[in-house]
Structures are given as C-alpha cells and as structure tokens.
Scaffold this motif. Structure first.
Motif, PDB file in Angstrom:
ATOM      1  N   LYS A  72       0.833  -1.213   0.000  1.00 46.35           N
ATOM      2  CA  LYS A  72       0.000   0.000   0.000  1.00 46.35           C
ATOM      3  C   LYS A  72       0.866   1.262   0.000  1.00 46.35           C
ATOM      4  O   LYS A  72       0.592   2.232   0.717  1.00 46.35           O
ATOM      5  CB  LYS A  72      -0.960   0.001   1.198  1.00 46.35           C
ATOM      6  N   LEU A  73       1.899   1.229  -0.841  1.00 44.85           N
ATOM      7  CA  LEU A  73       2.830   2.352  -0.906  1.00 44.85           C
ATOM      8  C   LEU A  73       2.944   2.935  -2.312  1.00 44.85           C
ATOM      9  O   LEU A  73       3.880   3.691  -2.588  1.00 44.85           O
ATOM     10  CB  LEU A  73       4.223   1.914  -0.431  1.00 44.85           C
ATOM     11  N   SER A  74       2.010   2.589  -3.201  1.00 46.04           N
ATOM     12  CA  SER A  74       2.033   3.221  -4.515  1.00 46.04           C
ATOM     13  C   SER A  74       1.564   4.666  -4.368  1.00 46.04           C
ATOM     14  O   SER A  74       0.950   5.050  -3.363  1.00 46.04           O
ATOM     15  CB  SER A  74       1.136   2.468  -5.498  1.00 46.04           C
ATOM     16  N   PHE A  75       1.852   5.481  -5.371  1.00 44.15           N
ATOM     17  CA  PHE A  75       1.497   6.903  -5.302  1.00 44.15           C
ATOM     18  C   PHE A  75       0.000   7.088  -5.086  1.00 44.15           C
ATOM     19  O   PHE A  75      -0.434   7.877  -4.244  1.00 44.15           O
ATOM     20  CB  PHE A  75       1.960   7.584  -6.596  1.00 44.15           C
ATOM     21  N   ARG A 128       6.071  11.675   7.604  1.00 39.96           N
ATOM     22  CA  ARG A 128       7.372  11.112   7.971  1.00 39.96           C
ATOM     23  C   ARG A 128       7.301   9.595   8.083  1.00 39.96           C
ATOM     24  O   ARG A 128       8.264   8.894   7.772  1.00 39.96           O
ATOM     25  CB  ARG A 128       7.867  11.731   9.286  1.00 39.96           C
ATOM     26  N   GLU A 129       6.146   9.083   8.518  1.00 42.08           N
ATOM     27  CA  GLU A 129       5.962   7.630   8.582  1.00 42.08           C
ATOM     28  C   GLU A 129       6.021   7.018   7.180  1.00 42.08           C
ATOM     29  O   GLU A 129       6.682   5.994   6.965  1.00 42.08           O
ATOM     30  CB  GLU A 129       4.617   7.311   9.231  1.00 42.08           C
ATOM     31  N   TYR A 130       5.339   7.662   6.225  1.00 42.04           N
ATOM     32  CA  TYR A 130       5.380   7.168   4.849  1.00 42.04           C
ATOM     33  C   TYR A 130       6.780   7.308   4.256  1.00 42.04           C
ATOM     34  O   TYR A 130       7.230   6.451   3.491  1.00 42.04           O
ATOM     35  CB  TYR A 130       4.361   7.912   3.985  1.00 42.04           C
ATOM     36  N   GLU A 131       7.460   8.391   4.603  1.00 45.26           N
ATOM     37  CA  GLU A 131       8.827   8.569   4.114  1.00 45.26           C
ATOM     38  C   GLU A 131       9.719   7.431   4.602  1.00 45.26           C
ATOM     39  O   GLU A 131      10.512   6.872   3.834  1.00 45.26           O
ATOM     40  CB  GLU A 131       9.393   9.907   4.588  1.00 45.26           C
ATOM     41  N   HIS A 132       9.577   7.074   5.873  1.00 46.66           N
ATOM     42  CA  HIS A 132      10.377   5.985   6.442  1.00 46.66           C
ATOM     43  C   HIS A 132      10.062   4.662   5.742  1.00 46.66           C
ATOM     44  O   HIS A 132      10.973   3.898   5.392  1.00 46.66           O
ATOM     45  CB  HIS A 132      10.098   5.874   7.940  1.00 46.66           C
ATOM     46  N   ARG A 133       8.784   4.381   5.514  1.00 49.64           N
ATOM     47  CA  ARG A 133       8.390   3.129   4.865  1.00 49.64           C
ATOM     48  C   ARG A 133       8.879   3.072   3.421  1.00 49.64           C
ATOM     49  O   ARG A 133       9.331   2.028   2.938  1.00 49.64           O
ATOM     50  CB  ARG A 133       6.871   2.973   4.915  1.00 49.64           C
ATOM     51  N   LEU A 134       8.801   4.209   2.722  1.00 43.53           N
ATOM     52  CA  LEU A 134       9.254   4.242   1.333  1.00 43.53           C
ATOM     53  C   LEU A 134      10.766   4.066   1.230  1.00 43.53           C
ATOM     54  O   LEU A 134      11.258   3.371   0.335  1.00 43.53           O
ATOM     55  CB  LEU A 134       8.837   5.561   0.673  1.00 43.53           C
TER      56      LEU A 134
END
Length: 250
Positions: A72-75, A128-134
């Motif tokens: 669940k990390l697509s744009f 920031r959470e999404y940045e870390h996961r990406l």
C-alpha cells in the motif's frame, strides 16, 4: 526462461538492463530512481531483511507479492491515505471546469500525473511515517536488484519452475572458455537448482549425454553427483553435428 513439453528449459538474461522506477513529485515533472546505485552499501544483507528478498520468484510475481502496491505504498494508495481529491465540475455559464477551494490556502495540494489535484490533510508525523516506509522499501528493492543480477542469476536469470532440464550446449574447442562454461553451470546448480524439486542435465554432443534418464529429486547427494558429472565433461576435439542441439532439446 521457457520450458518445453519435455521439461527442458532454456535461459536468457540481459546483463546491461537498469531498473528505473518513475515517480512524479511536482506538476508534470517525472524523475527516475536508479535502483542500481545507492549512497549506502545496498549489497549488504542483514538479519532484519525478510527471507523473500532472495526468493526464486520471477520479478513480475515478486513485485506483485512484495512490491509497492502490496505494501500500500504506490502513489495512488498514499494519496488516498493522506488527502482527498479536489472536486471539480463544469460551469456552463463560464464554459469551463471550476475547482472547489478548501479553507483557502491552509492545506497543501499536489497534482497527480493524470491532472487530478489532491488536497493534503494529514499531519507531518504521518508523512514522515510514509517517508520511512518508502525509504525502507527502496532499500529492499535495491538489494533485490543486487540479488537477481549476481552469480548465476546474472547469466541465466532466475529459475522459477519446480522442475527443469538443463541443456548444456558448449561446442567450443577453447579450453579456457570451456572451463568458464563448466564453472557457470556448477554455479547454477549450487545457487538455484538446490532450491527447486527436480532436475536433469543433457550435455550436447554427438551422443547427447544425459546425467540421468529421467528428472530426479534435488538432494545434497544428487547435486554433488551432478557437479562431479559436469566437471568430468571434456573439451571437444571433434566437430559436433549441427543437429545435435535440436536432438538434445527434443
């Protein structure tokens, strides 16, 4: 890699291909992330890395199971989690599309590749959470690229079938090239054939030698025997018929 009706496999791989993942971060501008380079040592595996990083799945299947969409990390998926699509409607009196405005300029907006604009409503902590996961996912993708372009996988690609027959066609009389060919096949046996269920080997010659009459189970013993069998093949001194390869595949 393709497998014939008799279970014989042929391999192909491109050694010069670069994996480039496109992403858009501003209006109409696209950049690429080169997965083959990194400021960190992406080739170093750690105990924290998931075991599927070195699985024998072909790339399309691997990405479907473990890629950005599955995480669940697509744009598109991220946009739906951090904001909402700005509503637009056609205004007949103005004769054009009119977009709604939300709370003035309090919220930031971002434009999708298809032209849709999204209003971002999440807090900085969520971004920031999404940045870390990406970043973690990007590092895993780099390591996956290193894995699939190293060792026997760089030459033969990844064996994805549970049962294969390796047809070895080496007609060179150059002993140096012959030894390299043997080493490549031995590397394939150690690195990939050990991870499947059944295998066999056919050595193309005027007699078309076979390791076994039928595919056999992969065990430590059969792999060792296959390595010894490959090592005992000799560099040819006589001409091999053109039809020998076709006969071996059939």
């Amino acid at each position: 890699m393709t497998t014939s009706q008799h279970g014989r496999a042929s391999f192909s791989a491109s050694t010069g291909a670069l994996s480039l993942v496109p992403y858009s971060h501003t209006n109409g501008e696209t950049q690429n992330v080169d997965l083959t380079t990194s400021s960190q040592d992406s080739a170093v595996y750690t105990t924290a890395d998931p075991p599927y990083l070195s699985s024998q799945l072909k790339s399309s299947d691997w990405l479907q199971r473990y890629g950005l969409k599955s995480q669940k990390l697509s744009f598109d998926q991220i946009l739906q989690q951090i904001g909402f699509k700005r509503a637009e409607t056609y205004n007949a009196s103005l004769g054009k599309m009119v977009g709604a405005k939300y709370a003035g300029s309090i919220y930031h907006e971002i434009q999708h590749d298809n032209g849709d604009r999204y209003v971002l409503t999440c807090r900085p902590e969520k971004l920031r959470e999404y940045e870390h996961r990406l970043m973690r996912m990007l590092n895993l993708l780099r390591k996956r690229v290193v894995f699939i372009t190293s060792g026997s996988r760089r030459i033969f690609g990844i064996i994805g079938e549970p049962s294969v027959c390796i047809v070895c066609d080496c007609k060179t009389s150059d002993s140096r090239l012959f030894n390299q060919f043997q080493s490549s096949i031995i590397s394939l046996l150690k690195e990939q054939v050990t991870k499947i269920k059944r295998f066999n080997i056919v050595w193309v010659s005027n007699d078309n030698e076979q390791f076994q009459q039928q595919p056999i189970d992969v065990t430590t013993t059969t792999i060792d025997e296959a390595i010894a069998w490959i090592s005992n093949r000799k560099c040819i001194r006589t001409k091999i018929s053109i039809s020998a390869t076709c006969e071996a595949i059939l």
